[in-house]
Design a protein around this motif. Structure first.
Motif, PDB file in Angstrom:
ATOM      1  N   PRO A   5      -2.102  77.399 -19.256  1.00 11.80           N
ATOM      2  CA  PRO A   5      -0.995  78.275 -18.878  1.00 11.80           C
ATOM      3  C   PRO A   5      -1.035  78.614 -17.384  1.00 11.80           C
ATOM      4  O   PRO A   5      -2.101  78.816 -16.811  1.00 11.80           O
ATOM      5  CB  PRO A   5      -1.215  79.531 -19.722  1.00 11.80           C
ATOM      6  CG  PRO A   5      -2.631  79.486 -20.135  1.00 11.80           C
ATOM      7  CD  PRO A   5      -3.074  78.054 -20.124  1.00 11.80           C
ATOM      8  N   LEU A   6       0.147  78.656 -16.775  1.00 14.86           N
ATOM      9  CA  LEU A   6       0.266  78.966 -15.353  1.00 14.86           C
ATOM     10  C   LEU A   6       1.073  80.241 -15.168  1.00 14.86           C
ATOM     11  O   LEU A   6       2.005  80.518 -15.925  1.00 14.86           O
ATOM     12  CB  LEU A   6       0.967  77.818 -14.616  1.00 14.86           C
ATOM     13  CG  LEU A   6       0.288  76.458 -14.660  1.00 14.86           C
ATOM     14  CD1 LEU A   6       1.159  75.408 -13.987  1.00 14.86           C
ATOM     15  CD2 LEU A   6      -1.081  76.514 -13.987  1.00 14.86           C
ATOM     16  N   THR A   7       0.724  80.986 -14.153  1.00 11.78           N
ATOM     17  CA  THR A   7       1.499  82.182 -13.803  1.00 11.78           C
ATOM     18  C   THR A   7       2.750  81.750 -13.034  1.00 11.78           C
ATOM     19  O   THR A   7       2.860  80.594 -12.591  1.00 11.78           O
ATOM     20  CB  THR A   7       0.674  83.130 -12.910  1.00 11.78           C
ATOM     21  OG1 THR A   7       0.430  82.463 -11.655  1.00 11.78           O
ATOM     22  CG2 THR A   7      -0.647  83.517 -13.562  1.00 11.78           C
ATOM     23  N   GLU A   8       3.679  82.670 -12.836  1.00 14.58           N
ATOM     24  CA  GLU A   8       4.873  82.377 -12.045  1.00 14.58           C
ATOM     25  C   GLU A   8       4.483  81.960 -10.634  1.00 14.58           C
ATOM     26  O   GLU A   8       5.060  81.045 -10.073  1.00 14.58           O
ATOM     27  CB  GLU A   8       5.808  83.589 -12.002  1.00 14.58           C
ATOM     28  CG  GLU A   8       6.623  83.783 -13.242  1.00 14.58           C
ATOM     29  CD  GLU A   8       7.582  82.632 -13.533  1.00 14.58           C
ATOM     30  OE1 GLU A   8       8.209  82.083 -12.599  1.00 14.58           O
ATOM     31  OE2 GLU A   8       7.700  82.276 -14.717  1.00 14.58           O
ATOM     32  N   GLU A   9       3.496  82.631 -10.072  1.00 16.88           N
ATOM     33  CA  GLU A   9       3.034  82.298  -8.719  1.00 16.88           C
ATOM     34  C   GLU A   9       2.476  80.875  -8.679  1.00 16.88           C
ATOM     35  O   GLU A   9       2.742  80.116  -7.758  1.00 16.88           O
ATOM     36  CB  GLU A   9       1.978  83.308  -8.251  1.00 16.88           C
ATOM     37  CG  GLU A   9       1.410  83.031  -6.880  1.00 16.88           C
ATOM     38  CD  GLU A   9       2.445  83.107  -5.757  1.00 16.88           C
ATOM     39  OE1 GLU A   9       2.211  82.441  -4.721  1.00 16.88           O
ATOM     40  OE2 GLU A   9       3.466  83.788  -5.903  1.00 16.88           O
ATOM     41  N   THR A  13       3.949  77.891  -6.401  1.00 14.28           N
ATOM     42  CA  THR A  13       3.072  77.248  -5.421  1.00 14.28           C
ATOM     43  C   THR A  13       2.971  75.751  -5.672  1.00 14.28           C
ATOM     44  O   THR A  13       2.903  74.961  -4.724  1.00 14.28           O
ATOM     45  CB  THR A  13       1.674  77.897  -5.440  1.00 14.28           C
ATOM     46  OG1 THR A  13       1.831  79.299  -5.181  1.00 14.28           O
ATOM     47  CG2 THR A  13       0.761  77.299  -4.399  1.00 14.28           C
ATOM     48  N   ALA A  14       2.994  75.326  -6.923  1.00 14.17           N
ATOM     49  CA  ALA A  14       2.904  73.903  -7.251  1.00 14.17           C
ATOM     50  C   ALA A  14       4.095  73.121  -6.697  1.00 14.17           C
ATOM     51  O   ALA A  14       3.982  71.919  -6.435  1.00 14.17           O
ATOM     52  CB  ALA A  14       2.805  73.723  -8.764  1.00 14.17           C
ATOM     53  N   ALA A  15       5.230  73.782  -6.504  1.00 18.48           N
ATOM     54  CA  ALA A  15       6.426  73.115  -5.982  1.00 18.48           C
ATOM     55  C   ALA A  15       6.401  73.003  -4.454  1.00 18.48           C
ATOM     56  O   ALA A  15       7.241  72.322  -3.876  1.00 18.48           O
ATOM     57  CB  ALA A  15       7.680  73.869  -6.423  1.00 18.48           C
ATOM     58  N   LEU A  16       5.451  73.640  -3.794  1.00 16.58           N
ATOM     59  CA  LEU A  16       5.374  73.611  -2.334  1.00 16.58           C
ATOM     60  C   LEU A  16       4.670  72.343  -1.854  1.00 16.58           C
ATOM     61  O   LEU A  16       3.921  71.712  -2.593  1.00 16.58           O
ATOM     62  CB  LEU A  16       4.630  74.844  -1.821  1.00 16.58           C
ATOM     63  CG  LEU A  16       5.290  76.184  -2.132  1.00 16.58           C
ATOM     64  CD1 LEU A  16       4.412  77.326  -1.645  1.00 16.58           C
ATOM     65  CD2 LEU A  16       6.680  76.274  -1.540  1.00 16.58           C
ATOM     66  N   MET A  17       4.908  72.001  -0.598  1.00 13.16           N
ATOM     67  CA  MET A  17       4.247  70.841   0.004  1.00 13.16           C
ATOM     68  C   MET A  17       2.801  71.198   0.337  1.00 13.16           C
ATOM     69  O   MET A  17       2.539  72.321   0.779  1.00 13.16           O
ATOM     70  CB  MET A  17       4.955  70.448   1.303  1.00 13.16           C
ATOM     71  CG  MET A  17       6.389  70.020   1.129  1.00 13.16           C
ATOM     72  SD  MET A  17       7.173  69.643   2.707  1.00 13.16           S
ATOM     73  CE  MET A  17       6.376  68.100   3.102  1.00 13.16           C
ATOM     74  N   PRO A  18       1.891  70.256   0.165  1.00 12.55           N
ATOM     75  CA  PRO A  18       0.525  70.517   0.624  1.00 12.55           C
ATOM     76  C   PRO A  18       0.498  70.620   2.143  1.00 12.55           C
ATOM     77  O   PRO A  18       1.346  70.046   2.826  1.00 12.55           O
ATOM     78  CB  PRO A  18      -0.257  69.290   0.166  1.00 12.55           C
ATOM     79  CG  PRO A  18       0.650  68.461  -0.646  1.00 12.55           C
ATOM     80  CD  PRO A  18       2.040  68.960  -0.462  1.00 12.55           C
ATOM     81  N   GLU A  19      -0.454  71.360   2.672  1.00 10.69           N
ATOM     82  CA  GLU A  19      -0.599  71.447   4.123  1.00 10.69           C
ATOM     83  C   GLU A  19      -0.802  70.045   4.675  1.00 10.69           C
ATOM     84  O   GLU A  19      -1.501  69.226   4.076  1.00 10.69           O
ATOM     85  CB  GLU A  19      -1.769  72.348   4.488  1.00 10.69           C
ATOM     86  CG  GLU A  19      -1.510  73.794   4.155  1.00 10.69           C
ATOM     87  CD  GLU A  19      -2.555  74.747   4.721  1.00 10.69           C
ATOM     88  OE1 GLU A  19      -3.570  74.284   5.270  1.00 10.69           O
ATOM     89  OE2 GLU A  19      -2.330  75.959   4.621  1.00 10.69           O
ATOM     90  N   GLY A  20      -0.161  69.764   5.802  1.00 13.38           N
ATOM     91  CA  GLY A  20      -0.310  68.437   6.397  1.00 13.38           C
ATOM     92  C   GLY A  20       0.704  68.193   7.493  1.00 13.38           C
ATOM     93  O   GLY A  20       1.413  69.093   7.929  1.00 13.38           O
ATOM     94  N   ILE A  21       0.776  66.938   7.920  1.00 12.98           N
ATOM     95  CA  ILE A  21       1.649  66.497   8.996  1.00 12.98           C
ATOM     96  C   ILE A  21       2.759  65.645   8.369  1.00 12.98           C
ATOM     97  O   ILE A  21       2.483  64.725   7.615  1.00 12.98           O
ATOM     98  CB  ILE A  21       0.873  65.656  10.032  1.00 12.98           C
ATOM     99  CG1 ILE A  21      -0.365  66.404  10.533  1.00 12.98           C
ATOM    100  CG2 ILE A  21       1.779  65.209  11.166  1.00 12.98           C
ATOM    101  CD1 ILE A  21      -0.086  67.653  11.319  1.00 12.98           C
ATOM    102  N   GLU A  54      12.373  64.960  -0.401  1.00 12.50           N
ATOM    103  CA  GLU A  54      12.834  65.912   0.606  1.00 12.50           C
ATOM    104  C   GLU A  54      12.495  67.341   0.217  1.00 12.50           C
ATOM    105  O   GLU A  54      12.597  67.718  -0.943  1.00 12.50           O
ATOM    106  CB  GLU A  54      14.351  65.819   0.765  1.00 12.50           C
ATOM    107  CG  GLU A  54      14.833  64.523   1.314  1.00 12.50           C
ATOM    108  CD  GLU A  54      16.353  64.466   1.403  1.00 12.50           C
ATOM    109  OE1 GLU A  54      17.044  65.428   0.998  1.00 12.50           O
ATOM    110  OE2 GLU A  54      16.847  63.435   1.880  1.00 12.50           O
ATOM    111  N   HIS A  55      12.110  68.122   1.214  1.00 12.78           N
ATOM    112  CA  HIS A  55      11.867  69.554   1.050  1.00 12.78           C
ATOM    113  C   HIS A  55      12.598  70.268   2.180  1.00 12.78           C
ATOM    114  O   HIS A  55      12.672  69.759   3.294  1.00 12.78           O
ATOM    115  CB  HIS A  55      10.369  69.874   1.158  1.00 12.78           C
ATOM    116  CG  HIS A  55       9.532  69.206   0.132  1.00 12.78           C
ATOM    117  ND1 HIS A  55       9.140  69.830  -1.027  1.00 12.78           N
ATOM    118  CD2 HIS A  55       9.001  67.953   0.081  1.00 12.78           C
ATOM    119  CE1 HIS A  55       8.407  69.005  -1.739  1.00 12.78           C
ATOM    120  NE2 HIS A  55       8.308  67.860  -1.089  1.00 12.78           N
TER     121      HIS A  55
END
Length: 149
Positions: A5-9, A13-21, A54-55
C-alpha cells in the motif's frame, strides 16, 4: 491480491521525474510580480525523461543565477548584460540542458501541505557526447514537397 500500500504522497512522488539532467523546451513564458513586489519571469518547461515521456515543470527566473545560466545556454547574454530579458524572448528556447531536482512536500502555512514537486536546479551546457533524448522534431502537417504547385 497482495500489494504494497502507498500513501497519497508516495503515489504523487512516484509520478515525478527522478533527479537528473534532461532536455527541455520553454512552452510558456510570462512576466509576473511576486507578493513582495519583485518582478520575475515564470516559465513552463516541457521536459523529456529517458523514455521520451513529456513532463511539465513550472519554474521561474527569479534567482539571478538561474536567469544568467538560462541566458548563457540560450545565447541571450546580450539581453542579460542589458538587464532586460523580455518573456517573449524566452519562449521556445531549448539551449543546453536542465538539471531537475525534487522538492519534498512542505506545509502551506494554512494547515495543509504543498505536494512534492520537481524543481529546476540549474541550466547547463549540454555535453556533446551526451546520450540524452533529443528534443522531438514535430513535422509540419503539410510537407512543402507534397504541394502540387
Amino acid at each position: 491480491m497482495k500489494f504494497h500500500p502507498l500513501t497519497e504522497e508516495e503515489l504523487h512522488t512516484a509520478a515525478l521525474m527522478p533527479e537528473g539532467i534532461y532536455t527541455y523546451q520553454v512552452i510558456k513564458s510570462e512576466d509576473k510580480i511576486s507578493q513582495s513586489g519583485n518582478e520575475y519571469t515564470a516559465l513552463t518547461l516541457k521536459v523529456w525523461d529517458q523514455q521520451g515521456k513529456e513532463h511539465l515543470i513550472f519554474t521561474n527566473l527569479a534567482l539571478v543565477k538561474l536567469l544568467k545560466h538560462f541566458c548563457d545556454v540560450n545565447n541571450m547574454q546580450d539581453l542579460y548584460q542589458a538587464g532586460d530579458v523580455p518573456p517573449d524572448r524566452c519562449l521556445n528556447k531549448s539551449g543546453g540542458v536542465v538539471q531537475i531536482g525534487m522538492q519534498e512536500a512542505k506545509p502551506d502555512g494554512k494547515g495543509g501541505m504543498y505536494p512534492a514537486k520537481n524543481i529546476v536546479k540549474d541550466y547547463i551546457f549540454a555535453n556533446p557526447s551526451s546520450k540524452l533524448n533529443p528534443i522531438p522534431i514535430v513535422k509540419n502537417e503539410f510537407d512543402d514537397d507534397a504541394l502540387p504547385f
